[in-house]
Design an enzyme around this catalytic site. Sequence first.
Site, PDB file in Angstrom:
ATOM      1  CE1 TYR A 160      -3.836   2.412   0.693  1.00 50.37           C
ATOM      2  CE2 TYR A 160      -2.298   3.419   2.225  1.00 50.37           C
ATOM      3  CZ  TYR A 160      -3.475   3.470   1.500  1.00 50.37           C
ATOM      4  OH  TYR A 160      -4.284   4.592   1.589  1.00 50.37           O
TER       5      TYR A 160
ATOM      6  CE  LYS B 280      -3.408   5.344  -1.640  1.00 52.18           C
ATOM      7  NZ  LYS B 280      -4.451   5.924  -2.487  1.00 52.18           N
TER       8      LYS B 280
HETATM    9  N1  LIG Z   1      -9.227   6.809   5.093  1.00 49.94           N
HETATM   10  C1  LIG Z   1      -7.940   7.047   5.275  1.00 49.94           C
HETATM   11  O1  LIG Z   1      -7.441   7.084   6.409  1.00 49.94           O
HETATM   12  C2  LIG Z   1      -7.050   7.331   4.097  1.00 49.94           C
HETATM   13  C3  LIG Z   1      -5.774   7.849   4.338  1.00 49.94           C
HETATM   14  C4  LIG Z   1      -4.935   8.135   3.264  1.00 49.94           C
HETATM   15  C5  LIG Z   1      -5.373   7.901   1.978  1.00 49.94           C
HETATM   16  N2  LIG Z   1      -6.603   7.371   1.771  1.00 49.94           N
HETATM   17  C6  LIG Z   1      -6.994   7.143   0.376  1.00 49.94           C
HETATM   18  O2  LIG Z   1      -8.179   7.856   0.113  1.00 49.94           O
HETATM   19  C7  LIG Z   1      -8.879   7.226  -0.943  1.00 49.94           C
HETATM   20  C8  LIG Z   1     -10.334   7.048  -0.539  1.00 49.94           C
HETATM   21  O3  LIG Z   1     -10.379   6.147   0.550  1.00 49.94           O
HETATM   22  P1  LIG Z   1     -11.508   6.211   1.682  1.00 49.94           P
HETATM   23  O4  LIG Z   1     -10.817   6.294   2.969  1.00 49.94           O
HETATM   24  O5  LIG Z   1     -12.527   7.199   1.315  1.00 49.94           O
HETATM   25  O6  LIG Z   1     -12.043   4.724   1.559  1.00 49.94           O
HETATM   26  P2  LIG Z   1     -13.464   4.122   1.192  1.00 49.94           P
HETATM   27  O7  LIG Z   1     -13.278   2.658   1.275  1.00 49.94           O
HETATM   28  O8  LIG Z   1     -14.513   4.773   2.023  1.00 49.94           O
HETATM   29  O9  LIG Z   1     -13.683   4.588  -0.324  1.00 49.94           O
HETATM   30  C9  LIG Z   1     -12.972   4.027  -1.383  1.00 49.94           C
HETATM   31  C10 LIG Z   1     -13.902   3.960  -2.579  1.00 49.94           C
HETATM   32  O10 LIG Z   1     -13.153   3.485  -3.699  1.00 49.94           O
HETATM   33  C11 LIG Z   1     -13.972   2.574  -4.406  1.00 49.94           C
HETATM   34  N3  LIG Z   1     -13.161   1.656  -5.188  1.00 49.94           N
HETATM   35  C12 LIG Z   1     -12.248   0.768  -4.729  1.00 49.94           C
HETATM   36  N4  LIG Z   1     -11.757   0.065  -5.744  1.00 49.94           N
HETATM   37  C13 LIG Z   1     -12.368   0.504  -6.873  1.00 49.94           C
HETATM   38  C14 LIG Z   1     -12.277   0.141  -8.231  1.00 49.94           C
HETATM   39  N5  LIG Z   1     -11.477  -0.828  -8.662  1.00 49.94           N
HETATM   40  N6  LIG Z   1     -13.060   0.808  -9.120  1.00 49.94           N
HETATM   41  C15 LIG Z   1     -13.911   1.795  -8.707  1.00 49.94           C
HETATM   42  N7  LIG Z   1     -14.037   2.156  -7.424  1.00 49.94           N
HETATM   43  C16 LIG Z   1     -13.282   1.517  -6.516  1.00 49.94           C
HETATM   44  C17 LIG Z   1     -14.751   1.844  -3.326  1.00 49.94           C
HETATM   45  O11 LIG Z   1     -15.909   1.199  -3.840  1.00 49.94           O
HETATM   46  C18 LIG Z   1     -15.064   2.987  -2.368  1.00 49.94           C
HETATM   47  O12 LIG Z   1     -16.294   3.598  -2.676  1.00 49.94           O
HETATM   48  C19 LIG Z   1      -8.142   5.918  -1.233  1.00 49.94           C
HETATM   49  O13 LIG Z   1      -7.316   6.096  -2.351  1.00 49.94           O
HETATM   50  C20 LIG Z   1      -7.317   5.716   0.027  1.00 49.94           C
HETATM   51  O14 LIG Z   1      -6.171   4.940  -0.216  1.00 49.94           O
HETATM   52  C21 LIG Z   1      -7.451   7.091   2.791  1.00 49.94           C
END
Ligand SMILES: NC(=O)c1ccc[n+]([C@@H]2O[C@H](COP(=O)([O-])OP(=O)(O)OC[C@H]3O[C@@H](n4cnc5c(N)ncnc54)[C@H](O)[C@@H]3O)[C@@H](O)[C@H]2O)c1
Length: 267
Positions: free
Chosen positions: A173, A177
């Site tokens: 992961y 990133k």
């Molecule tokens: N939540 C955190 O703490 C955090 C921290 C740093 C980065 N992020 C990043 O933020 C972004 C959003 O994450 P989040 O926390 O909102 O998570 P989340 O799980 O709530 O949302 C992720 C969304 O991406 C969609 N998704 C996943 N794979 C997919 C695919 N192949 N095609 C289409 N849609 C797809 C999922 O269905 C979901 O709706 C991600 O890239 C994650 O890595 C999150």
Amino acid sequence: MSLFPGVALVTGAASGIGRATAVAFAAEGCTKIAICDRAADGLAETKRLIEGKQGDDGRKVEVEVVAGDVSREESVTNMVQTIVKRWGRIDYAVNCAGIQGPPKRSTEFELEEFDAINRVNYRGLWMCSRAELKQMMKQEPLQTHDGRPGNRGVIVHIASQLGIVSRTNAAAYCASKAAVISLTKSDAIDYSNDRIQVNCVCPGLVQTPMVQGPEQQKLFAPAVAIAPMDRMGEPEEIADACLFLCSSKATFVQGAALVVDGGYTIN
Ligand SMILES: NC(=O)c1ccc[n+]([C@@H]2O[C@H](COP(=O)([O-])OP(=O)(O)OC[C@H]3O[C@@H](n4cnc5c(N)ncnc54)[C@H](O)[C@@H]3O)[C@@H](O)[C@H]2O)c1
């Protein structure tokens, strides 16, 4: 004039940060918003939330719902074609779809688990970005709110604080990133002459379904304590950063990795 007179596209919009970003575009005056995700039910809820934001000032927000998988080229092509067919352009593209993968060290990881993360977080994001860039290169710049010549389009990738620093049991992961941050900088260089901005946001721990299970809360508690602000972020706080980068207030920001992490990466 709205800071967002153009067309917005948000992937990963069925949940968490992507949903908050799509809703924030509507709240801040954008009236053409495409929401994309593989989770159709979540997209329907996001559409409902966006529609709840219209009407305050008489604006009508149009929403295009595109269900699809960002790791499949035909889905990505369909996503961009659908939006361009309806509105003729894409001005703000926020690539948010991402997955986390199981908490294990590299030696415990199966190849398929490694590939699954990279298919979405890096390769899928790159495919979205490539399709968005191709479209943006064909369109005329949008003027800014104060009449300066603006840019042809803005792409904002969602990377992570874990693209900058690492943590235990998340090598694939973290590396995916870091790749997003590197891609951001490279494309920012390559598309500056085309007047396209490419930036990314590096969120810290944010309250979304990705980190909300009981297992995850246990796993992430020490990380929350590292950040000087000593709390998780809210998805809306990441959406705010995305909207700033997409707005005509950020026309000279290029290749940035904007950290929004409560101070996690300071030390
Ligand atoms: N939540 C955190 O703490 C955090 C921290 C740093 C980065 N992020 C990043 O933020 C972004 C959003 O994450 P989040 O926390 O909102 O998570 P989340 O799980 O709530 O949302 C992720 C969304 O991406 C969609 N998704 C996943 N794979 C997919 C695919 N192949 N095609 C289409 N849609 C797809 C999922 O269905 C979901 O709706 C991600 O890239 C994650 O890595 C999150």
